[in-house]
Design a protein around this motif. Structure first.
Motif, PDB file in Angstrom:
ATOM      1  N   CYS A 162       0.928  -1.252   0.195  1.00  0.00           N
ATOM      2  CA  CYS A 162       0.256   0.009  -0.022  1.00  0.00           C
ATOM      3  C   CYS A 162       0.809   1.210  -0.109  1.00  0.00           C
ATOM      4  O   CYS A 162       0.412   2.506  -0.072  1.00  0.00           O
ATOM      5  CB  CYS A 162      -1.094  -0.020   1.364  1.00  0.00           C
TER       6      CYS A 162
ATOM      7  N   TYR B 297       3.117   2.218   2.239  1.00  0.00           N
ATOM      8  CA  TYR B 297       3.479   2.846   3.542  1.00  0.00           C
ATOM      9  C   TYR B 297       3.778   1.599   4.449  1.00  0.00           C
ATOM     10  O   TYR B 297       3.344   0.314   4.338  1.00  0.00           O
ATOM     11  CB  TYR B 297       2.404   3.787   4.261  1.00  0.00           C
TER      12      TYR B 297
ATOM     13  N   PRO C  86       3.062  -0.723   7.558  1.00  0.00           N
ATOM     14  CA  PRO C  86       1.778  -0.980   8.179  1.00  0.00           C
ATOM     15  C   PRO C  86       2.230  -0.903   9.560  1.00  0.00           C
ATOM     16  O   PRO C  86       3.549  -0.893  10.122  1.00  0.00           O
ATOM     17  CB  PRO C  86       1.421  -2.098   7.868  1.00  0.00           C
TER      18      PRO C  86
ATOM     19  N   LYS D 176      -3.669   4.686  14.353  1.00  0.00           N
ATOM     20  CA  LYS D 176      -3.389   4.334  12.929  1.00  0.00           C
ATOM     21  C   LYS D 176      -2.076   4.291  13.018  1.00  0.00           C
ATOM     22  O   LYS D 176      -1.087   4.746  13.697  1.00  0.00           O
ATOM     23  CB  LYS D 176      -4.305   5.179  12.072  1.00  0.00           C
TER      24      LYS D 176
ATOM     25  N   ARG E 177       1.320   5.394   7.893  1.00  0.00           N
ATOM     26  CA  ARG E 177       0.346   6.038   7.174  1.00  0.00           C
ATOM     27  C   ARG E 177       0.163   7.411   7.681  1.00  0.00           C
ATOM     28  O   ARG E 177       0.113   8.093   6.756  1.00  0.00           O
ATOM     29  CB  ARG E 177      -1.121   5.473   7.360  1.00  0.00           C
ATOM     30  N   THR E 178       0.371   7.721   8.849  1.00  0.00           N
ATOM     31  CA  THR E 178       0.395   9.296   9.308  1.00  0.00           C
ATOM     32  C   THR E 178       1.479   9.983   8.542  1.00  0.00           C
ATOM     33  O   THR E 178       1.343  10.955   7.878  1.00  0.00           O
ATOM     34  CB  THR E 178       0.441   9.248  10.999  1.00  0.00           C
TER      35      THR E 178
ATOM     36  N   GLU F 100       0.581  10.589   5.048  1.00  0.00           N
ATOM     37  CA  GLU F 100      -0.273  11.431   4.592  1.00  0.00           C
ATOM     38  C   GLU F 100       0.252  12.822   4.865  1.00  0.00           C
ATOM     39  O   GLU F 100      -0.114  14.060   4.470  1.00  0.00           O
ATOM     40  CB  GLU F 100      -1.392  11.406   5.729  1.00  0.00           C
TER      41      GLU F 100
ATOM     42  N   TYR G  68       0.141   9.467  -3.425  1.00  0.00           N
ATOM     43  CA  TYR G  68       0.625  10.495  -2.565  1.00  0.00           C
ATOM     44  C   TYR G  68       1.961  11.098  -3.127  1.00  0.00           C
ATOM     45  O   TYR G  68       2.372  12.150  -2.473  1.00  0.00           O
ATOM     46  CB  TYR G  68       0.966   9.539  -1.157  1.00  0.00           C
TER      47      TYR G  68
ATOM     48  N   GLN H 273      -5.284   3.004  -3.500  1.00  0.00           N
ATOM     49  CA  GLN H 273      -4.715   3.319  -2.473  1.00  0.00           C
ATOM     50  C   GLN H 273      -5.385   4.002  -1.229  1.00  0.00           C
ATOM     51  O   GLN H 273      -6.219   4.794  -1.537  1.00  0.00           O
ATOM     52  CB  GLN H 273      -3.446   4.176  -2.594  1.00  0.00           C
TER      53      GLN H 273
ATOM     54  N   THR I 185      -7.486   9.367   6.420  1.00  0.00           N
ATOM     55  CA  THR I 185      -8.364   8.943   7.234  1.00  0.00           C
ATOM     56  C   THR I 185      -9.517   9.929   7.430  1.00  0.00           C
ATOM     57  O   THR I 185     -10.518  10.150   7.777  1.00  0.00           O
ATOM     58  CB  THR I 185      -7.877   8.187   8.692  1.00  0.00           C
TER      59      THR I 185
ATOM     60  N   GLY J  10      -2.958  -1.712   5.660  1.00  0.00           N
ATOM     61  CA  GLY J  10      -1.689  -1.477   4.975  1.00  0.00           C
ATOM     62  C   GLY J  10      -0.985  -2.732   4.216  1.00  0.00           C
ATOM     63  O   GLY J  10       0.183  -2.799   3.671  1.00  0.00           O
TER      64      GLY J  10
ATOM     65  N   CYS K 136      -3.459  -4.150  -0.741  1.00  0.00           N
ATOM     66  CA  CYS K 136      -4.243  -3.109  -1.882  1.00  0.00           C
ATOM     67  C   CYS K 136      -4.513  -3.395  -3.065  1.00  0.00           C
ATOM     68  O   CYS K 136      -4.821  -2.822  -3.950  1.00  0.00           O
ATOM     69  CB  CYS K 136      -3.301  -1.655  -1.486  1.00  0.00           C
TER      70      CYS K 136
END
Length: 749
Positions: free
Chosen positions: A206, A208, A210, A244, A248-249, A252, A280, A344, A348, A360, A363
């Protein structure tokens, strides 16, 4: 240098008859809604045009379809439906590029050459010509400024300059005063190294890192609940798991997480900000009003190219809209990349509170892709709302929803999908095997909503046929321009009026026929693209030029380096070879259908006719060797828009809907004959004019001058003056012009 003779002609024609919005004003009798420079003449409405990528009518529940599983929540679009008109019978083309060109030139693909999704291999002949009259150029004659943001995909790719004579300023040359977005038709593949941090043998599907525990409580190998998040401006912050994964943070935020790492200076050598990563990270391109082109690569210190695409696209549009002077009308096209492959997880913060958690780690499975597309549409809906609120078209309620009153803003809002949904994401009761890439209903039936102050009695739906070409005329009508006065007579327009549907709740249907077309784009004879098999649709295609694109579409590559056991080292070059190979196995394997080279369809209120031409592998039979043959077939259906289960054109389901083409009687026969004649009439309306590269209907000295201009600019590679489609603009093409000098082409092209 004369690059756009037709646009000069459009300016010379003036703005045409200013009847659209003035007539609507008389009907509406709205006072105080429209601004004016002098106070004596109202200012025509602004336009915000939202394009949703690969979003068929099955994805938007307001239209009455989509089943009950993974149904996107689209409260903003639903609000626009209540404040506007929902067009329930809209046809696009089956791939994005033809539809996107038609939005802005109002002409069927058979006239323009943009007949399929443009890939880097496709010649300039299949890209939107600079001699087309485009919406932004025409609206400019009425004082409009135009900007386009996000994906365009009606011109060539910067990855292959030999087929892209526009260079980096395509959008400017086609009339837009501002472009900020992407040069390719889809995001690059997901970076499974997550920015270079994956160690040997580790993959992050995905994009990133996980966390260590899935939503079900199962452990995740190679995950991390803490780490160092580096950003492209050389900052770093420590992240740990809250609700989370920190990976992922960090993604983002536009960063790269070093799993279980501690911030250090310099950052670790394996942190690679040059890598593109799906939705991204990409290379952001810009054209300004002076024709200057700039770009922000993934490692640009500003971070402009990093962040979730739908958010970036919305930001770019908002910034431009807010910079507009109040006394000038404008049109902003927000052309989202979403919800195209690769799928993807969106941020959130853009998702409903009950959205499914993604760990993650998956996908690419069909079930994951269905859910991810749902979430990408939900995120896109959220960003549509933000554009409307930040541009002053709507207001934000205390609960986060939007309040929209079309009479409170001098802005028309249009939302449309560019083609049907992709195979893995199709919602019930539509047909995943005949989705995007097919002219069947699932592939071309799209949602369309138009809202704003010109709408009388908002909250209505219209069942009359609409074609995406009609938006070209609608944009003119909104601006008060009769496009037939503004476009040279040599350019045949296929657009029909839409304004009556907005201003008159009792308007009669305008179209008696709608048309859609899909055909392989022009490529040089030396160009060979390997087969890709989409197993979920049981279809083989040669559309994708690289293995990465094939994989992103969920396909299996049969070209060089194919993972399929027994495929020769150099791979195959045709889908017929793939089927020959499968039949030669012991025991023989089933063959794949082959995506046709040509698909056309016409419809009226209740019937639909398809014409299909394409290759088929015919196995050896006795003394006859196996061969690849091209077949032509017609299919005839009874269709409708019934909810929740419409009549669809399913070739594998003969019966009440699939009528066949023989033994017809009565109403069926008369409709079949009528649609055959309509299809023939459309095809016969295309005027061939060898040597007329600038589309002005005559072969003369201007064509020689324009040939010299483009041959020089391109260095002799592909341009619109490559009349023999060999990828070169050379003496052979000049000879074509000279051999036809003085020829006037009868009719419109």
């Amino acid at each position: 240098m004369k690059l756009k003779p037709d646009l000069i002609g459009a300016q010379g024609a003036g703005v045409g008859r200013r009847w659209g919005w003035i007539a609507a004003l008389l009907v509406l009798a709205i006072s105080g809604c429209f601004g004016s420079d002098s106070g004596n003449e109202p200012q025509p409405p602004n336009i915000i045009f939202f394009i949703l990528d690969d979003v068929g009518i099955d994805q938007i529940s307001a239209f009455g379809y989509g089943g009950t599983v993974d149904v996107p929540q689209t409260p903003v679009i639903d609000t626009l439906v209540k404040g506007g008109v929902m067009f329930r019978n809209t046809w696009a083309m089956a791939e994005c590029s033809p539809s996107r060109a038609m939005f802005f030139n109002g002409r069927y693909p058979i006239r323009t050459g943009t007949t399929d999704a443009i890939t880097p291999s496709d010649l300039a002949n299949s890209q939107m010509s600079p001699y087309e009259s485009t919406t932004p150029a025409i609206l400019k004659t009425a004082g409009y400024a135009s900007g386009i943001f996000g994906k365009t995909h009606f011109t060539g790719s910067p990855t292959n300059p030999s087929t892209n004579p526009y260079g980096a300023t395509a959008q400017f040359q086609l009339g837009w005063g501002q472009f900020s977005g992407w040069g390719e038709g889809a995001p690059r593949s997901i970076d499974t190294t997550a920015g270079g941090v994956a160690t040997t043998g580790i993959s992050y599907p995905c994009g990133y890192v996980p966390g260590t525990t899935s939503s079900s409580g199962a452990p995740i190998a190679n995950g991390a609940d803490a780490g160092a998040c580096y950003t492209v401006d050389n900052h770093c912050s420590q992240l740990s798991s809250t609700n989370k994964p920190p990976g992922r943070t960090c993604l983002e935020r536009g960063g790269i997480l070093v799993p279980n790492g501690v911030c250090a200076s310099p950052r670790p050598a394996n942190v690679d900000f040059t890598l593109q990563n799906g939705y991204y990270v990409g290379e952001l391109l810009f054209n300004d009003s002076n024709g200057q082109a700039t770009s922000a690569p993934p490692d640009d210190p500003s971070g402009k190219a990093r962040g979730y695409r739908s958010t970036l696209e919305a930001n770019l549009a908002i910034d431009w809209i807010k910079s507009r002077p109040k006394n000038q009308p404008w049109m902003a096209t927000v052309s989202f990349s979403s919800a195209h492959t690769p799928y993807q997880p969106p941020p959130t913060s853009l998702l409903p509170s009950d959205a499914r958690a993604f760990d993650g780690t998956d996908c690419t499975s069909a079930s994951s892709e269905r859910t991810l597309m749902t979430q990408m549409i939900e995120a896109m809906d959220r960003e549509i709302g933000r554009v409307l609120v930040d541009s002053g078209v709507a207001k934000r309620n205390a609960d986060g929803s939007i309040a929209y009153d079309p009479a409170q803003s001098n802005t028309m809002v249009v939302v449309i999908g560019d083609n049907g949904s992709y195979v893995y994401t199709v919602k019930e009761p539509f047909d995943a095997k005949y989705a995007k890439g097919y002219v069947n209903q699932t592939g071309v039936w799209v949602p369309l909503v138009v809202a704003g102050p010109l709408v009388v009695q908002p909250g209505r739906s219209v069942d009359a046929m609409v074609n995406v070409a009609d938006l070209f005329e609608l944009f003119g009508e909104i601006a008060g321009i009769n496009v037939r006065d503004a476009v040279p007579a040599t350019h045949a327009l296929d657009a029909e009026s839409m304004l009556p549907y907005l201003t008159d709740p009792g308007a009669s249907p305008i179209r008696d026929v709608s048309f859609t077309h899909l055909e392989s784009n022009a490529r040089a004879p030396s160009t060979v693209q390997a087969p890709c098999v989409i197993e979920a649709a049981n279809v083989c295609t040669t559309l994708f030029p690289q293995v990465g694109l094939c994989k992103d579409e969920g396909g299996v590559w049969y070209g060089s380096g194919s993972p399929v056991l027994g495929v020769p080292e150099g791979g195959f070059t045709t889908c017929c070879q793939v089927n020959e190979f499968r039949l030669a196995q012991t025991p023989p394997l089933s063959t794949y259908s082959i995506l046709p080279d040509l698909q056309q369809a016409v419809r009226n209120s209740n019937y639909k006719l398809l014409r299909i031409e394409g290759p088929e592998w015919v196995p050896a039979n006795g003394a006859s060797p196996g061969q690849c043959v091209t077949n032509e077939q017609y299919q005839f259906y009874r269709i409708d828009q019934a909810t929740p289960i419409p009549r669809l054109d399913r070739p594998t389901n003969p019966g009440a809907n699939n009528l066949g083409t023989t033994g017809l009687t009565g109403e069926d026969l008369s409709n079949y004959n009528w649609l055959v004649s309509k299809l023939q009439s459309i095809n016969n309306s295309v005027v061939d004019c060898p040597g007329d590269g600038n589309l002005d209907g005559v072969v003369n000295a201007q064509d020689v001058e324009d040939y010299n201009t483009w041959a020089t600019r391109s260095g002799g590679t592909s341009t619109w003056f490559d009349f023999n489609f060999d990828g070169k603009t050379d003496s052979v093409d000049l000879a074509t012009i000279r051999a036809n000098l003085g020829k006037t082409c009868a009719g419109s092209r």
